[in-house]
Enzyme design. Structure first.
Site, PDB file in Angstrom:
ATOM      1  N   ASN A 259      31.894  64.766 -25.336  1.00 36.98           N
ATOM      2  CA  ASN A 259      31.163  64.286 -26.518  1.00 36.98           C
ATOM      3  C   ASN A 259      32.067  63.354 -27.332  1.00 36.98           C
ATOM      4  OD1 ASN A 259      32.681  65.899 -28.543  1.00 36.98           O
ATOM      5  ND2 ASN A 259      31.830  67.596 -27.351  1.00 36.98           N
TER       6      ASN A 259
ATOM      7  N   ASP B  88      28.739  72.686 -24.930  1.00 40.74           N
ATOM      8  CA  ASP B  88      27.961  73.928 -24.824  1.00 40.74           C
ATOM      9  C   ASP B  88      27.808  74.377 -23.377  1.00 40.74           C
ATOM     10  OD1 ASP B  88      27.533  74.326 -27.527  1.00 40.74           O
ATOM     11  OD2 ASP B  88      25.927  72.842 -27.567  1.00 40.74           O
TER      12      ASP B  88
ATOM     13  N   LYS C 284      35.211  63.584  -4.956  1.00 41.79           N
ATOM     14  CA  LYS C 284      34.376  62.700  -5.781  1.00 41.79           C
ATOM     15  C   LYS C 284      32.965  62.642  -5.201  1.00 41.79           C
ATOM     16  CE  LYS C 284      34.085  57.983  -7.425  1.00 41.79           C
ATOM     17  NZ  LYS C 284      34.539  56.616  -7.248  1.00 41.79           N
TER      18      LYS C 284
ATOM     19  N   PRO D  20      31.583  79.772 -22.925  1.00 40.06           N
ATOM     20  CA  PRO D  20      31.755  80.852 -23.905  1.00 40.06           C
ATOM     21  C   PRO D  20      31.804  80.257 -25.303  1.00 40.06           C
ATOM     22  CG  PRO D  20      33.828  80.375 -22.776  1.00 40.06           C
ATOM     23  CD  PRO D  20      32.758  79.582 -22.080  1.00 40.06           C
ATOM     24  N   ASP D  21      31.292  81.004 -26.293  1.00 37.70           N
ATOM     25  CA  ASP D  21      31.393  80.546 -27.683  1.00 37.70           C
ATOM     26  C   ASP D  21      32.736  81.028 -28.232  1.00 37.70           C
ATOM     27  OD1 ASP D  21      31.174  80.353 -30.569  1.00 37.70           O
ATOM     28  OD2 ASP D  21      29.082  79.829 -30.172  1.00 37.70           O
TER      29      ASP D  21
ATOM     30  N   VAL E 238      34.433  80.478 -31.157  1.00 32.92           N
ATOM     31  CA  VAL E 238      34.559  81.009 -32.520  1.00 32.92           C
ATOM     32  C   VAL E 238      33.862  82.367 -32.650  1.00 32.92           C
ATOM     33  CG1 VAL E 238      32.548  79.866 -33.604  1.00 32.92           C
ATOM     34  CG2 VAL E 238      34.607  80.268 -34.943  1.00 32.92           C
TER      35      VAL E 238
ATOM     36  N   PHE F 192      32.394  75.307 -38.001  1.00 32.01           N
ATOM     37  CA  PHE F 192      31.692  74.101 -38.469  1.00 32.01           C
ATOM     38  C   PHE F 192      30.263  74.126 -37.955  1.00 32.01           C
ATOM     39  CE2 PHE F 192      35.795  72.712 -39.620  1.00 32.01           C
ATOM     40  CZ  PHE F 192      35.634  71.623 -40.464  1.00 32.01           C
TER      41      PHE F 192
ATOM     42  N   LYS G  52      24.044  80.121 -38.315  1.00 28.32           N
ATOM     43  CA  LYS G  52      25.307  80.120 -37.571  1.00 28.32           C
ATOM     44  C   LYS G  52      26.296  81.112 -38.189  1.00 28.32           C
ATOM     45  CE  LYS G  52      25.042  76.419 -35.340  1.00 28.32           C
ATOM     46  NZ  LYS G  52      24.911  75.025 -35.049  1.00 28.32           N
TER      47      LYS G  52
ATOM     48  N   LYS H 213      27.171  84.056 -35.532  1.00 29.17           N
ATOM     49  CA  LYS H 213      28.528  84.026 -34.977  1.00 29.17           C
ATOM     50  C   LYS H 213      29.470  84.960 -35.737  1.00 29.17           C
ATOM     51  CE  LYS H 213      28.017  79.324 -33.228  1.00 29.17           C
ATOM     52  NZ  LYS H 213      28.737  78.363 -32.408  1.00 29.17           N
TER      53      LYS H 213
HETATM   54  O1  C5P Z   1      26.757  76.350 -32.063  1.00 32.46           O
HETATM   55  P1  C5P Z   1      27.478  75.144 -32.504  1.00 32.46           P
HETATM   56  O2  C5P Z   1      28.158  74.379 -31.407  1.00 32.46           O
HETATM   57  O3  C5P Z   1      26.687  74.225 -33.387  1.00 32.46           O
HETATM   58  O4  C5P Z   1      28.617  75.734 -33.459  1.00 32.46           O
HETATM   59  C1  C5P Z   1      29.614  74.945 -33.987  1.00 32.46           C
HETATM   60  C2  C5P Z   1      30.799  75.802 -34.326  1.00 32.46           C
HETATM   61  O5  C5P Z   1      31.096  76.714 -33.290  1.00 32.46           O
HETATM   62  C3  C5P Z   1      32.048  74.960 -34.467  1.00 32.46           C
HETATM   63  O6  C5P Z   1      32.919  75.627 -35.362  1.00 32.46           O
HETATM   64  C4  C5P Z   1      32.610  74.988 -33.053  1.00 32.46           C
HETATM   65  O7  C5P Z   1      34.007  74.712 -33.038  1.00 32.46           O
HETATM   66  C5  C5P Z   1      32.306  76.397 -32.612  1.00 32.46           C
HETATM   67  N1  C5P Z   1      32.039  76.543 -31.174  1.00 32.46           N
HETATM   68  C6  C5P Z   1      32.936  77.262 -30.407  1.00 32.46           C
HETATM   69  N2  C5P Z   1      32.681  77.428 -29.086  1.00 32.46           N
HETATM   70  C7  C5P Z   1      31.574  76.934 -28.514  1.00 32.46           C
HETATM   71  C8  C5P Z   1      30.651  76.205 -29.287  1.00 32.46           C
HETATM   72  C9  C5P Z   1      30.927  76.026 -30.613  1.00 32.46           C
HETATM   73  O8  C5P Z   1      33.965  77.717 -30.920  1.00 32.46           O
HETATM   74  N3  C5P Z   1      31.362  77.115 -27.235  1.00 32.46           N
END
Ligand code: C5P
Length: 412
Positions: free
Chosen positions: A210, A279, A289, A305-306, A308, A323, A337, A341
């Site tokens: 991104n 994501d 390749k 994995p998320d 935060v 954020f 959020k 989270k």
């Molecule tokens: O769910 P979203 O991506 O909008 O959430 C944004 C927040 O979650 C940011 O603080 C980002 O650094 C964190 N995040 C994370 N791991 C992910 C996706 C988002 O730590 N896989």
């Protein structure tokens, strides 16, 4: 001690014989890492020519409040926003009196009024003028309003008198300005910050990613270090220099960022997730390749994995800040959020506005906790980062609530 690396200083020069020392001061500020723009009052130009400061700073000197050419290039409000600090040296008795009165009749007083960052003055005047009760009262007023007063020093004066009223020496002023950035709000704390994008490999040469520049996370790392924290930056691939005295762990993918974060947060007091983590990632990474063909190509993606949320769910966890970059329903999305989270604070910004957010230098955010929603003014990412770090440090001390500072608009 603080540093002036990457700091933007407006050096205000008012009318006094000590103005000749301001040229040396400008040089010293630059040597300490600052970018400097000079503003002179009309009286100052009687002592030193603007050309001297233009040549040294590499930029035209700002002289007039209502100069159409200057307003087109960098107007007075833009200049006030640009500055991380305004240092007026020398500050004459007349300038100090006008500043104490809140006047805005010329460019320099207007800049001080419009500034949201620190303002410092280095008085310089004849010892009898310095000793007058009116001057003392004005200087006291400035101090009460949070304006830093450096000096004056005592000694021989250009007018032949001896006493207090000499401008503080340029090297002392340079150190003093650097100290303004060292708040100590996170002294003895460990802060871990994720920043930048992640890259999710498709094959050996391609990836999903991104547009995150990493600027906000890097500015936060610098501000945390200035506030005295032992600071670790876990950074995806970005083109930014690592701030001095910040430890940087370079990662590429979300999985690597998670592993590095878990390794670092065990003894951390604060975790700030400023990274724009992808994501999804390809379920399988092609070992060679992928060859081009006329057909469509489907990639199967699995969620990352998320990071935060994982940190926030730890039994022993630091204070956790995330954020929320949203393009619609900013407040609602950011609040959910916070809950989903398990965060202590969400910093939300509207990324549909191209003047703020991704890649831009300015940012306008909402600060959302379980207790309050605040809107600091729109500002450059560096001063905003300092404000955020100060706010977070207050939240950490008070267990989640902060008395809203006056410059913040309270929404709820
Ligand atoms: O769910 P979203 O991506 O909008 O959430 C944004 C927040 O979650 C940011 O603080 C980002 O650094 C964190 N995040 C994370 N791991 C992910 C996706 C988002 O730590 N896989």
């Amino acid at each position: 001690m603080g540093t002036l690396a990457n700091k933007r200083v407006v050096l205000g020069v008012t009318g006094g014989i000590a103005a000749y020392k301001s040229a040396d001061l400008l040089r010293r500020l630059q040597t300490a890492g600052a970018e400097v723009r000079v503003v002179m009052t009309a009286a100052a130009t009687e002592f030193v020519t603007p050309l001297t400061f233009q040549a040294l700073s590499g930029h035209p000197v700002h002289l007039d409040l209502l100069d159409p050419a200057a307003e087109a290039a960098m107007g007075h409000i833009a200049l006030a926003r640009w500055a991380d600090v305004i240092l007026v040296a020398p500050a004459s008795a007349d300038f100090i009196a006008r500043l104490a009165q809140g006047e805005g009749g010329d460019l320099l007083t207007t800049l001080c009024l419009a500034s949201i960052g620190p303002v410092a003055v280095a008085p310089a005047m004849n010892q009898a003028m310095w000793a007058k009760p009116a001057t003392s009262a004005n200087v006291r007023t400035l101090g009460e309003r949070g304006i830093r007063v450096f000096g004056p020093a005592a000694g021989y004066q250009a007018c032949g008198d001896t006493g207090a009223g000499r401008m503080e020496e340029p090297e002392v002023l340079t150190l003093g300005v650097a100290e303004l950035f060292a708040t100590g709000a996170l002294e003895g704390r460990k802060v871990v910050i994720t920043a930048g994008p992640t890259r999710e490999a498709i094959d050996p040469v391609r990836y999903l990613s991104n547009h995150s520049s990493g600027k906000m996370g890097y500015a936060l790392a610098e501000a945390a270090r200035e506030a005295g924290a032992d600071t670790v930056l876990i950074s995806g691939p970005v083109a930014l220099p690592v701030p001095a005295r910040v430890r940087c762990v370079k990662v590429t993918s979300a999985a690597e960022m998670l592993a590095a974060s878990l390794a670092e947060v065990a003894d951390a007091d604060l975790f700030i997730a400023a990274a724009a983590v992808a994501d999804y990632r390809p379920r399988t990474v092609a070992s060679q390749k992928i060859k081009k063909s006329g057909d469509t190509l489907s990639l199967e993606l699995e969620p990352n994995p998320d990071i935060v949320a994982t940190v926030a769910a730890l039994a022993e966890r630091p204070f956790v800040v995330g954020f929320a970059a949203e393009t619609e329903n900013l407040l609602d999305n950011a609040r959910s959020k916070l809950l989903l989270k398990g965060l202590d604070l969400v910093i939300a910004n509207d990324v549909s506005d191209t003047e703020i957010g991704f890649g831009s230098d300015d940012n306008q955010v909402l600060l959302i906790s379980a207790f309050e929603t605040l809107r600091p003014p729109r500002m450059n990412k560096a001063p905003l980062a300092r404000l955020l770090i100060d706010h977070i440090a207050t939240l950490m001390r008070t267990g989640g609530t902060a008395n809203p500072a006056p410059e913040r608009e309270v929404l709820v």
